[in-house]
Design a protein around this motif. Structure first.
Motif, PDB file in Angstrom:
ATOM      1  N   VAL A 257      31.932  24.005  50.076  1.00  0.00           N
ATOM      2  CA  VAL A 257      31.358  25.036  51.125  1.00  0.00           C
ATOM      3  C   VAL A 257      29.615  24.948  51.462  1.00  0.00           C
ATOM      4  CG1 VAL A 257      31.246  27.014  49.546  1.00  0.00           C
ATOM      5  CG2 VAL A 257      31.617  27.354  51.962  1.00  0.00           C
ATOM      6  N   GLU A 258      29.331  24.934  52.420  1.00  0.00           N
ATOM      7  CA  GLU A 258      27.970  25.106  52.710  1.00  0.00           C
ATOM      8  C   GLU A 258      27.244  26.398  52.748  1.00  0.00           C
ATOM      9  OE1 GLU A 258      26.763  22.431  55.563  1.00  0.00           O
ATOM     10  OE2 GLU A 258      27.531  20.659  54.794  1.00  0.00           O
ATOM     11  N   GLY A 259      26.180  26.836  52.375  1.00  0.00           N
ATOM     12  CA  GLY A 259      25.490  27.895  52.468  1.00  0.00           C
ATOM     13  C   GLY A 259      24.880  28.128  53.887  1.00  0.00           C
ATOM     14  N   PRO A 260      24.343  29.114  54.188  1.00  0.00           N
ATOM     15  CA  PRO A 260      23.751  29.552  55.503  1.00  0.00           C
ATOM     16  C   PRO A 260      22.369  28.713  55.486  1.00  0.00           C
ATOM     17  CG  PRO A 260      23.348  31.214  54.117  1.00  0.00           C
ATOM     18  CD  PRO A 260      24.132  30.535  53.270  1.00  0.00           C
ATOM     19  N   ASN A 261      21.852  28.762  56.772  1.00  0.00           N
ATOM     20  CA  ASN A 261      20.280  28.269  57.095  1.00  0.00           C
ATOM     21  C   ASN A 261      19.373  29.395  56.803  1.00  0.00           C
ATOM     22  OD1 ASN A 261      21.232  25.588  58.060  1.00  0.00           O
ATOM     23  ND2 ASN A 261      21.559  26.447  60.121  1.00  0.00           N
ATOM     24  N   LEU A 262      18.744  29.220  55.884  1.00  0.00           N
ATOM     25  CA  LEU A 262      17.913  30.053  55.136  1.00  0.00           C
ATOM     26  C   LEU A 262      16.558  30.018  56.010  1.00  0.00           C
ATOM     27  CD1 LEU A 262      18.355  29.878  51.592  1.00  0.00           C
ATOM     28  CD2 LEU A 262      19.219  31.190  52.859  1.00  0.00           C
ATOM     29  N   LYS A 263      15.704  31.009  56.247  1.00  0.00           N
ATOM     30  CA  LYS A 263      14.673  31.109  56.940  1.00  0.00           C
ATOM     31  C   LYS A 263      13.349  31.288  56.005  1.00  0.00           C
ATOM     32  CE  LYS A 263      17.116  32.518  61.363  1.00  0.00           C
ATOM     33  NZ  LYS A 263      17.147  33.482  62.127  1.00  0.00           N
ATOM     34  N   ARG A 264      12.362  30.503  56.197  1.00  0.00           N
ATOM     35  CA  ARG A 264      11.111  30.609  55.795  1.00  0.00           C
ATOM     36  C   ARG A 264      10.167  31.961  56.343  1.00  0.00           C
ATOM     37  NH1 ARG A 264       5.765  26.444  55.482  1.00  0.00           N
ATOM     38  NH2 ARG A 264       4.723  27.696  54.340  1.00  0.00           N
ATOM     39  N   GLY A 265       9.934  32.825  55.545  1.00  0.00           N
ATOM     40  CA  GLY A 265       9.313  33.914  55.773  1.00  0.00           C
ATOM     41  C   GLY A 265      10.256  35.225  56.120  1.00  0.00           C
ATOM     42  N   VAL A 266      11.552  34.998  55.938  1.00  0.00           N
ATOM     43  CA  VAL A 266      12.713  35.875  55.983  1.00  0.00           C
ATOM     44  C   VAL A 266      13.538  36.118  54.641  1.00  0.00           C
ATOM     45  CG1 VAL A 266      15.070  36.673  56.846  1.00  0.00           C
ATOM     46  CG2 VAL A 266      12.959  35.690  58.346  1.00  0.00           C
ATOM     47  N   ASP A 267      13.827  34.705  54.159  1.00  0.00           N
ATOM     48  CA  ASP A 267      14.601  34.670  52.817  1.00  0.00           C
ATOM     49  C   ASP A 267      13.665  34.110  51.706  1.00  0.00           C
ATOM     50  OD1 ASP A 267      17.349  35.187  53.706  1.00  0.00           O
ATOM     51  OD2 ASP A 267      16.909  33.443  54.859  1.00  0.00           O
ATOM     52  N   TYR A 268      12.519  33.144  51.850  1.00  0.00           N
ATOM     53  CA  TYR A 268      11.913  32.870  50.836  1.00  0.00           C
ATOM     54  C   TYR A 268      10.461  32.487  51.652  1.00  0.00           C
ATOM     55  CZ  TYR A 268      12.709  28.437  53.137  1.00  0.00           C
ATOM     56  OH  TYR A 268      12.734  27.438  53.982  1.00  0.00           O
ATOM     57  N   GLN A 269       9.200  32.278  50.815  1.00  0.00           N
ATOM     58  CA  GLN A 269       7.921  32.070  51.238  1.00  0.00           C
ATOM     59  C   GLN A 269       7.404  30.992  50.426  1.00  0.00           C
ATOM     60  OE1 GLN A 269       6.116  31.230  53.871  1.00  0.00           O
ATOM     61  NE2 GLN A 269       5.964  33.088  54.285  1.00  0.00           N
ATOM     62  N   LEU A 270       6.752  29.966  50.923  1.00  0.00           N
ATOM     63  CA  LEU A 270       6.278  28.906  50.265  1.00  0.00           C
ATOM     64  C   LEU A 270       4.720  28.912  50.123  1.00  0.00           C
ATOM     65  CD1 LEU A 270       8.274  25.994  52.046  1.00  0.00           C
ATOM     66  CD2 LEU A 270       8.684  27.062  49.866  1.00  0.00           C
ATOM     67  N   PHE A 271       4.214  28.563  49.071  1.00  0.00           N
ATOM     68  CA  PHE A 271       2.639  28.387  48.898  1.00  0.00           C
ATOM     69  C   PHE A 271       2.383  27.163  48.121  1.00  0.00           C
ATOM     70  CE2 PHE A 271       3.877  32.976  48.543  1.00  0.00           C
ATOM     71  CZ  PHE A 271       3.386  33.393  49.452  1.00  0.00           C
ATOM     72  N   GLY A 272       1.053  26.798  48.586  1.00  0.00           N
ATOM     73  CA  GLY A 272       0.710  25.552  48.095  1.00  0.00           C
ATOM     74  C   GLY A 272      -0.264  25.529  46.915  1.00  0.00           C
ATOM     75  N   ASP A 273      -0.505  24.536  45.987  1.00  0.00           N
ATOM     76  CA  ASP A 273      -1.473  24.343  44.986  1.00  0.00           C
ATOM     77  C   ASP A 273      -1.619  25.344  43.969  1.00  0.00           C
ATOM     78  OD1 ASP A 273      -3.431  22.924  43.587  1.00  0.00           O
ATOM     79  OD2 ASP A 273      -4.982  23.329  45.033  1.00  0.00           O
ATOM     80  N   PRO A 274      -0.720  25.563  42.883  1.00  0.00           N
ATOM     81  CA  PRO A 274       0.576  24.545  42.699  1.00  0.00           C
ATOM     82  C   PRO A 274       1.619  25.146  43.780  1.00  0.00           C
ATOM     83  CG  PRO A 274       0.630  26.364  41.143  1.00  0.00           C
ATOM     84  CD  PRO A 274      -0.684  26.566  41.751  1.00  0.00           C
ATOM     85  N   PHE A 275       2.720  24.362  43.980  1.00  0.00           N
ATOM     86  CA  PHE A 275       3.575  24.532  45.058  1.00  0.00           C
ATOM     87  C   PHE A 275       4.399  25.701  44.608  1.00  0.00           C
ATOM     88  CE2 PHE A 275       8.088  23.887  46.647  1.00  0.00           C
ATOM     89  CZ  PHE A 275       7.622  24.059  47.871  1.00  0.00           C
ATOM     90  N   THR A 276       4.779  26.650  45.220  1.00  0.00           N
ATOM     91  CA  THR A 276       5.277  27.909  44.841  1.00  0.00           C
ATOM     92  C   THR A 276       6.491  28.407  45.881  1.00  0.00           C
ATOM     93  OG1 THR A 276       3.317  28.621  43.414  1.00  0.00           O
ATOM     94  CG2 THR A 276       5.022  30.058  43.841  1.00  0.00           C
TER      95      THR A 276
END
Length: 327
Positions: A257-276
C-alpha cells in the motif's frame, strides 16, 4: 566569429553551467534515504545542503510489502500479552493468483493459533480461543485476489464477542462458547501481506473503517505492535511500538500500500544548512511511527527557487560569453 569558434564558445558555456549546477542546488551526493520517529520538531538529516535543498521526498511509508509463497513466515513477539483483555488485529491481505480459492490460508496467527485471521473457502474468518472457550466469526471474501483487502479481528472482553471486518464492513458477532470450533491450526499464507496492527483494545467501528480507507494513517489507539514491512530488503522488519524486530523466513519483497501525497508546508517543512525536516503540528505525519526521507539530484521543490536558479544560470552563461568574446 566562425562556426568552430561559436561551437567552442557554446561548449565552454555548457561546461561552466554543468560545473556550477550542483553548487546552486546544494546536492551532496547522488541519492540517499533516512527514517526517523516523527516527534514534533526539527530533525536534522545527514545531508549537506545550502539554502536550496535538492529534490527531497518525504513519505509516511515506502510502499513495500511482503510476499509469502506457502513456505514463508514471519516471527515476532509483538503483542505477546494481547489476549489479557480486549484486542484488535488488522492486516492487509491479498491471495496470490495461484492460491486455491477453496482452501484455507492464515494471514495472522498468534500464541499457538489461539488468535487467527484466515481466508477460509471464500470467507474471511476470525478465530479466538481463550483456553476454555472459543469463538469464530466470518464474513464474505468476494475478491481476495483483487488487491490488498483490509481485514480485522476484534474481541470485546466484557461481552466476550468476536467479530471480523472486511473493507470496514463488520460481521455479526460470535460469543465465546465452551463447544469448540477446533480451529487451532495455521495454514501457510500464499500471497501478499502489509500493514499489520496489533492493538490492545476493542476499537470502535469507525476506527475499523478508518483503517480500511487508509491503512497507513496514524490511529489514536493502544498499539502493541505495527509491522509496516517498509524496508524492501533484509531478513528482519521493524516492529513499531515494540522493542524487537520481526524475523522474516523465506519471504520476498513486493509492492504494498502506498501512502498519501504529503505537502510541504502542511505536513512538513524543510530547512537548509544543515538539512532539516520538521514535522508540523496537525499534519498527517503527527503520531506516525516513522517518517521516510529520500533525496537525489533534481530541481528544487519551490517554483521561486527554480526561477532564482534559472536567473543565476543565465548570468553564468552571459559571463561565459563575455570571456569568449575577449579571447
Amino acid at each position: 566569429m566562425s562556426d568552430p569558434e561559436q561551437i567552442v564558445k557554446l561548449l565552454v558555456s555548457a561546461l561552466i553551467v554543468a560545473a556550477l549546477i550542483p553548487a546552486f542546488m546544494g546536492i551532496s551526493g547522488p541519492s540517499g534515504e533516512v527514517s526517523f520517529e516523527p516527534t514534533l520538531g526539527n530533525h536534522t538529516v545527514d545531508k549537506t545542503t545550502r539554502e536550496i535543498p535538492g529534490s527531497v521526498n518525504v513519505e509516511a511509508t515506502t510502499g513495500n510489502a511482503l510476499y509469502f509463497d506457502g513456505s514463508a513466515s514471519v516471527s515476532s513477539n509483538a503483542g505477546s500479552n494481547m489476549t489479557n483483555g480486549s484486542w484488535t488485529v488488522c492486516t492487509l491481505a491479498q491471495l496470490d493468483e495461484s492460491a486455491d480459492a477453496n482452501a484455507t490460508y492464515s494471514a495472522f496467527a498468534h500464541d499457538n493459533a489461539s488468535v487467527l485471521i484466515d481466508y477460509d473457502h471464500g470467507k474471511w474468518a476470525a478465530y479466538y480461543d481463550n483456553g476454555s472457550a472459543d469463538a469464530r466469526a466470518t464474513i464474505d471474501a468476494p475478491s481476495p485476489k483483487d488487491g490488498l483487502t483490509p481485514v480485522c479481528a476484534r474481541y470485546d472482553e466484557s461481552s466476550e464477542e468476536l467479530v471480523v471486518s472486511r473493507d470496514g464492513q463488520v460481521s455479526s458477532p460470535d460469543v465465546l462458547d465452551a463447544s469448540p470450533n477446533t480451529r487451532n491450526a495455521t495454514f501457510a499464507w500464499v500471497g501478499t501481506l502489509d500493514e499489520v496492527r496489533i492493538i490492545g483494545e476493542d476499537v470502535n467501528n469507525s476506527t475499523l473503517t478508518a483503517y480500511a480507507n487508509d491503512p497507513v494513517q496514524p490511529l489514536s489507539v493502544n498499539h502493541l505492535g505495527r509491522m509496516m514491512f517498509d524496508e524492501g530488503s533484509g531478513s528482519t522488519s521493524t516492529v513499531y511500538y515494540d522493542d524487537g524486530d520481526a524475523n522474516l523466513y523465506r519471504t520476498s519483497w513486493t509492492g504494498g500500500v502506498e501512502g498519501p501525497n504529503l505537502k510541504r508546508g502542511v505536513d512538513y517543512q524543510l530547512f537548509g544548512d544543515p538539512f532539516t525536516v520538521k514535522v508540523l503540528s496537525g499534519s498527517y505525519l503527527e503520531g506516525a511511527p516513522v517518517v521516510w526521507v529520500s533525496w537525489g539530484s533534481g530541481l528544487p521543490l519551490d517554483i521561486m527557487d527554480i526561477l532564482g536558479l534559472l536567473m543565476a544560470l543565465l548570468l553564468v552563461v552571459a559571463f561565459g560569453n563575455k570571456i569568449m568574446e575577449a579571447m
